[in-house]
Design a protein around this motif. Structure first.
Motif, PDB file in Angstrom:
ATOM      1  N   LYS A  29     -10.681  22.640  -8.165  1.00 41.39           N
ATOM      2  CA  LYS A  29     -10.896  23.052  -6.782  1.00 41.39           C
ATOM      3  C   LYS A  29     -10.479  21.958  -5.809  1.00 41.39           C
ATOM      4  O   LYS A  29      -9.814  22.232  -4.795  1.00 41.39           O
ATOM      5  N   GLN A  30     -10.852  20.730  -6.103  1.00 45.69           N
ATOM      6  CA  GLN A  30     -10.554  19.610  -5.202  1.00 45.69           C
ATOM      7  C   GLN A  30      -9.139  19.068  -5.383  1.00 45.69           C
ATOM      8  O   GLN A  30      -8.649  18.331  -4.543  1.00 45.69           O
ATOM      9  N   GLN A  31      -8.514  19.409  -6.517  1.00 45.72           N
ATOM     10  CA  GLN A  31      -7.189  18.873  -6.859  1.00 45.72           C
ATOM     11  C   GLN A  31      -7.215  17.339  -6.876  1.00 45.72           C
ATOM     12  O   GLN A  31      -6.289  16.670  -6.409  1.00 45.72           O
ATOM     13  N   GLN A  32      -8.322  16.817  -7.407  1.00 44.74           N
ATOM     14  CA  GLN A  32      -8.489  15.377  -7.546  1.00 44.74           C
ATOM     15  C   GLN A  32      -9.042  15.061  -8.929  1.00 44.74           C
ATOM     16  O   GLN A  32      -9.589  15.925  -9.617  1.00 44.74           O
ATOM     17  N   THR A  33      -8.879  13.801  -9.352  1.00 44.17           N
ATOM     18  CA  THR A  33      -9.467  13.340 -10.597  1.00 44.17           C
ATOM     19  C   THR A  33      -9.821  11.873 -10.461  1.00 44.17           C
ATOM     20  O   THR A  33      -9.640  11.269  -9.392  1.00 44.17           O
ATOM     21  N   VAL A  34     -10.335  11.292 -11.551  1.00 45.50           N
ATOM     22  CA  VAL A  34     -10.813   9.912 -11.524  1.00 45.50           C
ATOM     23  C   VAL A  34     -10.091   9.090 -12.589  1.00 45.50           C
ATOM     24  O   VAL A  34     -10.017   9.489 -13.758  1.00 45.50           O
ATOM     25  N   LEU A  35      -9.559   7.963 -12.172  1.00 41.91           N
ATOM     26  CA  LEU A  35      -9.022   6.967 -13.099  1.00 41.91           C
ATOM     27  C   LEU A  35     -10.108   5.940 -13.357  1.00 41.91           C
ATOM     28  O   LEU A  35     -10.729   5.455 -12.410  1.00 41.91           O
ATOM     29  N   GLU A  36     -10.315   5.599 -14.627  1.00 48.19           N
ATOM     30  CA  GLU A  36     -11.321   4.577 -14.925  1.00 48.19           C
ATOM     31  C   GLU A  36     -10.680   3.426 -15.683  1.00 48.19           C
ATOM     32  O   GLU A  36      -9.938   3.630 -16.643  1.00 48.19           O
ATOM     33  N   CYS A  41      -5.684   2.094 -13.301  1.00 44.21           N
ATOM     34  CA  CYS A  41      -5.502   1.982 -11.851  1.00 44.21           C
ATOM     35  C   CYS A  41      -4.235   1.201 -11.512  1.00 44.21           C
ATOM     36  O   CYS A  41      -3.482   1.586 -10.613  1.00 44.21           O
ATOM     37  N   LEU A  42      -3.979   0.124 -12.228  1.00 46.37           N
ATOM     38  CA  LEU A  42      -2.765  -0.646 -11.989  1.00 46.37           C
ATOM     39  C   LEU A  42      -1.526   0.144 -12.363  1.00 46.37           C
ATOM     40  O   LEU A  42      -0.509   0.100 -11.666  1.00 46.37           O
ATOM     41  N   ILE A  95     -14.237  -3.397 -17.432  1.00 48.10           N
ATOM     42  CA  ILE A  95     -14.456  -3.910 -16.090  1.00 48.10           C
ATOM     43  C   ILE A  95     -14.710  -2.721 -15.180  1.00 48.10           C
ATOM     44  O   ILE A  95     -13.968  -1.744 -15.195  1.00 48.10           O
ATOM     45  N   ALA A  96     -15.766  -2.793 -14.401  1.00 49.24           N
ATOM     46  CA  ALA A  96     -16.159  -1.660 -13.563  1.00 49.24           C
ATOM     47  C   ALA A  96     -15.080  -1.367 -12.534  1.00 49.24           C
ATOM     48  O   ALA A  96     -14.847  -2.135 -11.608  1.00 49.24           O
ATOM     49  N   CYS A  97     -14.422  -0.224 -12.705  1.00 49.00           N
ATOM     50  CA  CYS A  97     -13.345   0.153 -11.796  1.00 49.00           C
ATOM     51  C   CYS A  97     -13.078   1.646 -11.947  1.00 49.00           C
ATOM     52  O   CYS A  97     -12.676   2.100 -13.014  1.00 49.00           O
ATOM     53  N   MET A  98     -13.320   2.403 -10.884  1.00 46.20           N
ATOM     54  CA  MET A  98     -12.994   3.827 -10.854  1.00 46.20           C
ATOM     55  C   MET A  98     -12.251   4.120  -9.559  1.00 46.20           C
ATOM     56  O   MET A  98     -12.621   3.611  -8.498  1.00 46.20           O
ATOM     57  N   ALA A  99     -11.228   4.928  -9.656  1.00 41.69           N
ATOM     58  CA  ALA A  99     -10.456   5.302  -8.474  1.00 41.69           C
ATOM     59  C   ALA A  99     -10.317   6.815  -8.405  1.00 41.69           C
ATOM     60  O   ALA A  99     -10.091   7.475  -9.421  1.00 41.69           O
TER      61      ALA A  99
END
Length: 258
Positions: A29-36, A41-42, A95-99
């Motif tokens: 629905k949002q057309q989004q997701t999460v990179l962890e 992320c890089l 390492i704590a990192c979510m985008a």
């Protein structure tokens, strides 16, 4: 770039993040997701430029790997507690990192003349991610999945893909019948029955590979509309894991083209 601290797990941004991680329907629905993880992320930032938001902890904020991401990012960084991050995380230890990112959308249909990997009802996120890594490494740039396959842009498949997604053109929920009607290049399907040895094929030109469900294999339709290929197994095992079988096929193609 600004740093904001979020204390409550009921904060709307945390609710949005949690839903993206846990709910496939919400991602769609949002057309989004999460990179962890900093690696993903890089890898994304090397191919694209935009992150909607970045989440971390106070401890990770000054880590060298996280600082590399900050060099390419000018948006908001939301700092949450270690306990809340662990509750949200699918990695366990990193390492704590979510985008939060937009799921890439293609303006054009798939190319019926290009090397292609079709995943038919492959459900395990680890297998799907591994196959995407092998496809990207083998120079295949186009991935099609049928309904029933694991969602390519789920956090678990993204994690298993280790950034391979960002080098691929990914098309989901494609009807196999519609796709195969468009291809004008050889189409191969892995099978154990009435199949030709992989090592007797001429793979010097563009082709399509179809790989099927972990337990049931490919559909009857795929078998009827593609050339069946088998991987010789002199050791006598019943079958190979689908991700391994697909990787062997793709890299035999690479070997012949070198």
């Amino acid at each position: 770039m600004s740093v904001q601290f979020i204390a409550s797990k009921d904060n709307p941004k945390i609710k949005h993040l949690r839903a993206l991680i846990q709910q496939a329907a919400y991602r769609k629905k949002q057309q989004q997701t999460v990179l962890e993880g900093t690696h993903l992320c890089l890898a994304w930032l090397e191919q694209h430029s935009h992150l909607h938001a970045l989440y971390t902890t106070e401890h990770a904020l000054t880590h060298a790997d996280f600082e590399k991401i900050q060099q390419h990012y000018n948006g908001h960084i939301f700092v949450i507690s270690e306990a809340l991050y662990k509750e949200l995380s699918t990695l366990g230890t990193s390492i704590a990192c979510m985008a939060v990112i937009d799921i890439p959308r293609h303006q054009h249909a798939f190319d019926p003349q290009a090397d292609t990997l079709i995943l038919e009802n492959i459900q395990d996120p680890g297998n799907v991610g591994t196959l995407l890594r092998s496809a990207a490494a083998a120079g295949i740039q186009q991935i099609l999945t049928t309904t029933g396959s694991a969602a390519l842009w789920s956090p678990r498949v993204l994690r298993a893909g280790m950034g391979a997604h960002f080098a691929l053109q990914c098309y989901e929920h494609i009807a196999l019948e519609v796709a195969l009607a468009q291809f004008k290049i050889p189409v191969y399907v892995t099978s154990l029955e009435q199949a030709q040895s992989l090592y007797s094929l001429d793979l010097s030109r563009a082709c399509v590979w179809i790989l099927g469900n972990e337990g049931q294999g490919v559909s009857d339709y795929a078998l009827a509309h593609a050339q069946a290929v088998t991987i010789p197994q002199p050791g006598g095992q019943e079958s190979l894991n689908v991700a391994i079988a697909g990787s062997v096929c793709m890299f035999e193609m690479v070997r012949q083209r070198l």
